[in-house]
Design an enzyme around this catalytic site. Structure first.
Site, short mmCIF file in Angstrom:
data_model
loop_
_atom_site.label_atom_id
_atom_site.label_comp_id
_atom_site.label_asym_id
_atom_site.label_seq_id
_atom_site.Cartn_x
_atom_site.Cartn_y
_atom_site.Cartn_z
N LYS A 166 0.86 -1.18 0.00
CA LYS A 166 0.00 0.00 0.00
C LYS A 166 0.90 1.24 0.00
CE LYS A 166 -3.92 2.00 2.55
NZ LYS A 166 -4.80 1.85 3.73
N SER A 211 -9.66 1.85 2.56
CA SER A 211 -8.74 2.56 1.71
C SER A 211 -7.70 1.69 1.02
CB SER A 211 -8.02 3.64 2.53
OG SER A 211 -7.22 3.06 3.53
N SER A 234 -10.01 -0.41 6.76
CA SER A 234 -9.36 -0.22 5.46
C SER A 234 -8.63 -1.44 4.90
CB SER A 234 -8.37 0.95 5.52
OG SER A 234 -9.07 2.17 5.45
#
Lengths: 475, 96
Positions: free
Chosen positions: A79, A154, A178
């Site tokens: 990420k 996210s 997330s």
């Protein structure tokens, strides 16, 4: 031709050791999938230029049987809010568009030692603020199961990358869901570890009392392997748990008892998700689990508490982006003018909204009535969970109240926030939770995966893995 | 509780964010809605009889000063990320 979508880490490791294929070939297959799929899906923001070199180094280690682990040569996605020295890290924001990490996050350092191969950095909502990646400054990540829908967020890029075979597994971060929510939307497994179990050194901070790095993979065992590699005390993170404080919590209760907070789940949930959840309960019963009704009287206030604490912490954390030391600088008329111009040009609307909301909550007159009160209620919610865990060894809920939604469907911020209704309480308590695929629901022609969330007491990731393995019939 | 233009301007100023008139309108409506939603916590009783379970896992982490790294070994790498430098300093506009 290696089918990445059918390969888990254990199998890949065996093939690498047996010489059936090399780490270079494994990485090449991921790159091939990315070249085919990523233009449409937009899971990756960058593919690193040294993948094959790193994979060749892993092959050398495997050949010489030197310093190898189960993760040696395994391709992973990151990420884009985790610092990897010498690589760009943007947090999905224009304000860090040209930023290069000056050091390695502890999780990166640990995975490098294991010989893992990092494929690239994946898309996210700006500063991890969102549930759909629509808040990314670099475009939305589409759901591999339906291009009209979001991958979740996210950590949407990481979940989508694993789902389409762009990596064997990935790292995400979870502040209010997330990791778990996009894992559920993309039909993969996502773990939010116990707060303090995994070092956050080198993770770009949002809500510091909530943030935790967690793995995303196709199987329980993939997620477990990565969790074991990245957890542990770290002197660089003051919220990292010491070994002597990692003692197992919860009373000695029957391992196979699971609690369901029915009052909380029945409210405002999609019909298909509800049906799927009831099927999951039946399945667990047939596997020998005892299902028990529990009450968590204050859990319904979790989202309100979260949207006080998180913006307060985020507004403080994001004060560092001032255009002075790193990142974007936009010239203003004077020094303070530089701040205003830089933050106006660098931040997207959701980030501005949360900074201003947090500033409001922390201002005099509201601090006691909102921020302190929210922290007190947070403790009440925690207490409800502690009490529940004296009766059951795990709690289950659906991961999300509805399957993946359409791009641009949620135009009002509150409706977006409600997508995290089941995941947010867990971050408030600091307990570990996992989302596992629990089936498919139909939306027109689209077949969308949905997830089951399992929650355990602090430091009891083992319970999550055991139930998950039973549920998914994993060896 | 309403959040009017003046309040939004004040928050933007405290947050060091310049906002346009269009953003002002949208943000004041959004922040008002969110604030109204979170205000439900005012109604909740938060008196805990038993708070022994709280925070026992976390202790304040302190250490003695000492063993600094060698001066200057990170300077070049870190200054490379700064928008504007002069020699080994970050340059900003004059403050006074």
């Amino acid at each position: 031709m290696i089918d990445i979508k059918k390969l888990d880490i254990k199998m890949a490791n065996k093939h690498l050791i047996d010489g059936d294929f090399s780490a270079v070939e494994l990485a090449e297959n991921c790159i091939k999938n990315i070249q085919e799929k990523n233009l449409k899906i937009n899971a990756y923001l960058e593919i690193y230029d040294d993948i094959l070199k790193k994979a060749a180094e892993a092959d050398d280690k495997i050949k010489n049987k030197k310093d190898i682990s189960i993760l040696t040569g395994i391709p992973l996605a990151l990420k884009d809010n985790i610092l990897y020295q010498g690589k760009r890290v943007t947090a999905g924001s224009k304000i860090l568009e040209n930023y290069t990490a000056t050091y390695d996050a502890t999780v990166i350092k640990k995975l490098k030692e294991e010989g893992a191969v990092f494929i690239g950095r994946t898309n996210l909502d700006e500063f991890a603020m969102g549930s759909s990646t629509e808040n990314s400054a670099y475009g939305v990540t589409k759901n591999p199961y339906d291009m009209e829908r979001v991958a979740g967020g996210s950590s949407g890029g990481s979940a989508a990358a694993v789902a389409f075979g762009g990596a064997l597994a990935a790292l995400g971060s979870d502040t209010g869901g997330s990791v778990r929510q996009p894992a559920s939307f993309c039909g993969v497994v996502g773990l939010k570890p116990t707060y303090g179990a995994v070092s956050r050194y080198g993770l770009i901070a949002m809500g510091s009392s909530l943030d935790q790095i967690g793995p995303i993979g196709k199987t329980i065992s993939d997620v477990e392997i990565i969790f074991n590699a990245i957890e542990g005390n770290d002197k660089m993170d003051s919220t990292s748990l010491f070994e002597n404080r990692r003692q197992i919590s919860g009373k000695d209760i029957e391992e196979k008892s699971i609690g369901i907070p029915s009052d909380f789940i029945n409210d405002g949930i999609d019909k298909d998700i509800f049906e799927n959840f009831n099927d999951s309960i039946k399945k667990l019963k047939s596997l020998g689990y005892k299902i028990k009704e529990i009450t968590l009287p204050n859990i319904k206030h979790s989202l309100a508490v979260y949207y006080i604490i998180m913006p307060a912490e985020a507004s403080t954390n994001l004060a560092r982006f001032d255009g002075v030391r790193y990142g974007l600088r936009k010239e203003g008329a004077d020094m303070i003018g530089d701040y205003f111009e830089t933050r106006e040009a660098g931040f997207g609307i959701e980030v501005k909204r949360r900074i201003m909301l947090g500033t409001h909550i922390l201002s005099s007159g509201y601090y006691d009535a909102y921020y302190n009160k929210a922290n007190a209620v947070r403790n009440v919610i925690k207490y409800d969970f502690y009490k529940a865990f004296s009766e059951v060894s795990a709690i289950i809920t659906p991961t999300t109240p509805a399957p993946a939604f359409k791009i641009d469907e949620k135009s009002n911020p509150l409706s977006m926030y409600l997508a995290d209704i089941f995941t947010v309480p867990v971050n408030l308590t600091g307990m570990p939770a996992i989302s596992i695929p629990s089936g498919i629901v139909a939306r027109g022609k689209a077949k969308l995966p949905v997830g089951l969330q399992i929650i355990a007491p602090h430091m009891r990731e083992d319970i999550l893995f055991n139930i998950g393995r039973d549920f998914l019939a994993e060896k | 509780m309403g959040i009017d233009d003046k309040e939004i301007e004040k928050l933007a100023k405290l947050s060091r964010i310049k906002i346009t008139d269009a953003e002002k309108k949208k943000l004041s409506k959004d922040i008002e809605n969110i604030f109204e939603y979170v205000s439900e916590i005012q109604e909740i009783s938060s008196n805990l009889q038993d708070d022994n379970f709280l925070n026992s896992r976390f202790v304040n982490v302190m250490r003695e000063d000492g063993e600094p790294h060698k001066s200057g070994i990170y300077t070049e790498k870190i200054l490379k990320e700064a928008p504007d430098i002069e020699d080994n300093y970050i340059r900003v506009k004059k403050i006074l």
